[in-house]
Design a protein around this motif. Structure first.
Motif, PDB file in Angstrom:
ATOM      1  N   LEU A  89       0.852  -1.245  -0.004  1.00  0.00           N
ATOM      2  CA  LEU A  89       0.028  -0.038  -0.013  1.00  0.00           C
ATOM      3  C   LEU A  89       0.984   1.235   0.056  1.00  0.00           C
ATOM      4  CD1 LEU A  89      -3.041   0.628   0.073  1.00  0.00           C
ATOM      5  CD2 LEU A  89      -2.863   0.832   2.607  1.00  0.00           C
ATOM      6  N   THR A  90       0.554   2.153  -0.994  1.00  0.00           N
ATOM      7  CA  THR A  90       1.378   3.334  -1.061  1.00  0.00           C
ATOM      8  C   THR A  90       0.844   4.644  -0.483  1.00  0.00           C
ATOM      9  OG1 THR A  90       0.751   3.815  -3.379  1.00  0.00           O
ATOM     10  CG2 THR A  90       2.675   2.509  -3.131  1.00  0.00           C
ATOM     11  N   VAL A  91      -0.282   4.584   0.017  1.00  0.00           N
ATOM     12  CA  VAL A  91      -1.085   5.451   0.732  1.00  0.00           C
ATOM     13  C   VAL A  91      -1.356   5.223   2.083  1.00  0.00           C
ATOM     14  CG1 VAL A  91      -2.114   6.480  -1.463  1.00  0.00           C
ATOM     15  CG2 VAL A  91      -3.435   5.047  -0.017  1.00  0.00           C
ATOM     16  N   ALA A  92      -1.744   6.152   2.962  1.00  0.00           N
ATOM     17  CA  ALA A  92      -1.964   5.604   4.299  1.00  0.00           C
ATOM     18  C   ALA A  92      -3.325   5.126   4.235  1.00  0.00           C
ATOM     19  CB  ALA A  92      -2.368   7.049   5.010  1.00  0.00           C
ATOM     20  N   ARG A  93      -3.521   4.015   5.196  1.00  0.00           N
ATOM     21  CA  ARG A  93      -4.561   3.054   5.249  1.00  0.00           C
ATOM     22  C   ARG A  93      -6.008   4.177   5.548  1.00  0.00           C
ATOM     23  NH1 ARG A  93      -5.303  -1.799   4.249  1.00  0.00           N
ATOM     24  NH2 ARG A  93      -2.849  -2.421   4.438  1.00  0.00           N
ATOM     25  N   LYS A 107     -12.267  -4.629  -0.661  1.00  0.00           N
ATOM     26  CA  LYS A 107     -12.063  -5.757  -0.025  1.00  0.00           C
ATOM     27  C   LYS A 107     -10.554  -6.440   0.032  1.00  0.00           C
ATOM     28  CE  LYS A 107     -14.554 -10.340   0.142  1.00  0.00           C
ATOM     29  NZ  LYS A 107     -15.848 -10.898  -0.472  1.00  0.00           N
ATOM     30  N   LEU A 108     -10.110  -6.109  -1.171  1.00  0.00           N
ATOM     31  CA  LEU A 108      -8.680  -6.688  -1.454  1.00  0.00           C
ATOM     32  C   LEU A 108      -7.699  -5.880  -0.548  1.00  0.00           C
ATOM     33  CD1 LEU A 108      -8.636  -7.059  -5.147  1.00  0.00           C
ATOM     34  CD2 LEU A 108      -8.080  -8.969  -3.555  1.00  0.00           C
ATOM     35  N   LEU A 109      -7.854  -4.500  -0.728  1.00  0.00           N
ATOM     36  CA  LEU A 109      -6.939  -3.634   0.308  1.00  0.00           C
ATOM     37  C   LEU A 109      -6.871  -3.772   1.751  1.00  0.00           C
ATOM     38  CD1 LEU A 109      -7.532  -0.196  -1.689  1.00  0.00           C
ATOM     39  CD2 LEU A 109      -5.459  -1.696  -1.488  1.00  0.00           C
ATOM     40  N   ALA A 110      -7.847  -4.598   2.265  1.00  0.00           N
ATOM     41  CA  ALA A 110      -8.005  -4.802   3.388  1.00  0.00           C
ATOM     42  C   ALA A 110      -6.901  -5.765   3.829  1.00  0.00           C
ATOM     43  CB  ALA A 110      -9.425  -5.309   4.072  1.00  0.00           C
ATOM     44  N   PHE A 111      -6.417  -6.631   2.970  1.00  0.00           N
ATOM     45  CA  PHE A 111      -5.448  -7.656   3.337  1.00  0.00           C
ATOM     46  C   PHE A 111      -4.260  -7.259   2.689  1.00  0.00           C
ATOM     47  CE2 PHE A 111      -9.705  -9.586   3.121  1.00  0.00           C
ATOM     48  CZ  PHE A 111      -9.786 -10.260   4.362  1.00  0.00           C
ATOM     49  N   VAL A 112      -3.859  -6.087   2.033  1.00  0.00           N
ATOM     50  CA  VAL A 112      -2.500  -5.833   1.703  1.00  0.00           C
ATOM     51  C   VAL A 112      -1.773  -5.295   2.741  1.00  0.00           C
ATOM     52  CG1 VAL A 112      -1.336  -4.093   0.134  1.00  0.00           C
ATOM     53  CG2 VAL A 112      -3.502  -5.094  -0.906  1.00  0.00           C
ATOM     54  N   GLN A 142      -3.732   3.777 -10.142  1.00  0.00           N
ATOM     55  CA  GLN A 142      -4.016   4.945  -9.566  1.00  0.00           C
ATOM     56  C   GLN A 142      -2.932   5.320  -8.502  1.00  0.00           C
ATOM     57  OE1 GLN A 142      -8.049   4.365  -7.978  1.00  0.00           O
ATOM     58  NE2 GLN A 142      -8.618   2.898  -9.540  1.00  0.00           N
ATOM     59  N   GLY A 143      -1.909   4.607  -8.443  1.00  0.00           N
ATOM     60  CA  GLY A 143      -0.989   5.053  -7.394  1.00  0.00           C
ATOM     61  C   GLY A 143      -1.220   4.468  -5.872  1.00  0.00           C
ATOM     62  N   MET A 144      -2.194   3.685  -5.694  1.00  0.00           N
ATOM     63  CA  MET A 144      -2.379   3.265  -4.407  1.00  0.00           C
ATOM     64  C   MET A 144      -1.606   1.950  -3.913  1.00  0.00           C
ATOM     65  SD  MET A 144      -6.593   3.877  -4.276  1.00  0.00           S
ATOM     66  CE  MET A 144      -6.510   3.637  -2.403  1.00  0.00           C
ATOM     67  N   VAL A 145      -1.267   1.267  -4.924  1.00  0.00           N
ATOM     68  CA  VAL A 145      -0.391   0.014  -4.343  1.00  0.00           C
ATOM     69  C   VAL A 145       0.903   0.153  -5.492  1.00  0.00           C
ATOM     70  CG1 VAL A 145      -2.231  -1.386  -3.586  1.00  0.00           C
ATOM     71  CG2 VAL A 145      -1.657  -1.622  -5.902  1.00  0.00           C
ATOM     72  N   ARG A 146       1.891  -0.701  -4.991  1.00  0.00           N
ATOM     73  CA  ARG A 146       2.766  -1.075  -5.995  1.00  0.00           C
ATOM     74  C   ARG A 146       3.254  -2.362  -5.843  1.00  0.00           C
ATOM     75  NH1 ARG A 146       7.706  -1.218  -3.113  1.00  0.00           N
ATOM     76  NH2 ARG A 146       7.861  -0.136  -1.285  1.00  0.00           N
ATOM     77  N   PHE A 147       4.044  -3.178  -6.546  1.00  0.00           N
ATOM     78  CA  PHE A 147       4.309  -4.412  -6.582  1.00  0.00           C
ATOM     79  C   PHE A 147       5.971  -4.768  -6.195  1.00  0.00           C
ATOM     80  CE2 PHE A 147       0.019  -6.076  -6.911  1.00  0.00           C
ATOM     81  CZ  PHE A 147      -0.225  -5.101  -7.714  1.00  0.00           C
ATOM     82  N   ARG A 148       6.153  -5.764  -5.211  1.00  0.00           N
ATOM     83  CA  ARG A 148       7.611  -6.056  -5.289  1.00  0.00           C
ATOM     84  C   ARG A 148       7.731  -7.296  -5.359  1.00  0.00           C
ATOM     85  NH1 ARG A 148       9.049  -6.953   0.505  1.00  0.00           N
ATOM     86  NH2 ARG A 148       7.153  -6.640   1.525  1.00  0.00           N
TER      87      ARG A 148
END
Length: 148
Positions: A89-93, A107-112, A142-148
């Motif tokens: 997550l790249t933004v504050a929860r 729903k997905l972001l709740a588990f990131v 949208q810039g809300m998540v990134r992946f590694r």
């Protein structure tokens, strides 16, 4: 009361401790402040570089870089990311509520959490990995998540 369980009496005049003292730092604070202010002013008032910005090699003067075209491939979102991709997550929860998101994305972001894999997040959110990967890729756009 039994004598061996009795606490010894201490009078205030018996154990007088001096008040804690504040020691001066090993430098002059006023001189440090003056030097810091001078350095700050010098950095903010630095003259502009006399080196012009050059275009990348191969670009004619006055020309522009052509737009990048997306090429459709028969690769799904899951294949693009890989099931073991980690979403971060790249933004504050607390700020997630400010975005207009689909129910599945919320729903997905709740588990990131930056530790769980794409496959684990989708399983916990009861979403197929392909749908979850597509939703998370949209969130990445949208810039809300990134992946590694």
């Amino acid at each position: 009361m039994n004598d061996k369980h009795r606490r010894p009496r201490t009078d205030s005049h018996d154990s007088v401790e001096p008040p804690p003292t504040t020691r001066r730092p090993p430098f002059d604070p006023a001189e440090f402040a003056r030097e810091s202010e001078a350095k700050l002013l010098a950095a903010t008032e630095a003259p502009a570089s006399n080196k012009p910005t050059a275009p990348p090699p191969g670009i004619p003067p006055g020309g522009s870089i052509p737009d990048v075209q997306e090429v459709e491939a028969k690769v799904g979102a899951r294949d693009a990311l890989g099931a073991d991709a980690i979403a971060v997550l790249t933004v504050a929860r607390d700020d997630v509520d400010w975005f207009r998101l689909s129910h599945a994305a919320t729903k997905l972001l709740a588990f990131v959490d930056g530790v769980r894999s794409l496959e684990t997040i989708c399983a916990m959110a009861s979403v197929t990995v392909e749908d979850g990967a597509a939703a998370l890729l949209d969130l990445a756009d949208q810039g809300m998540v990134r992946f590694r």
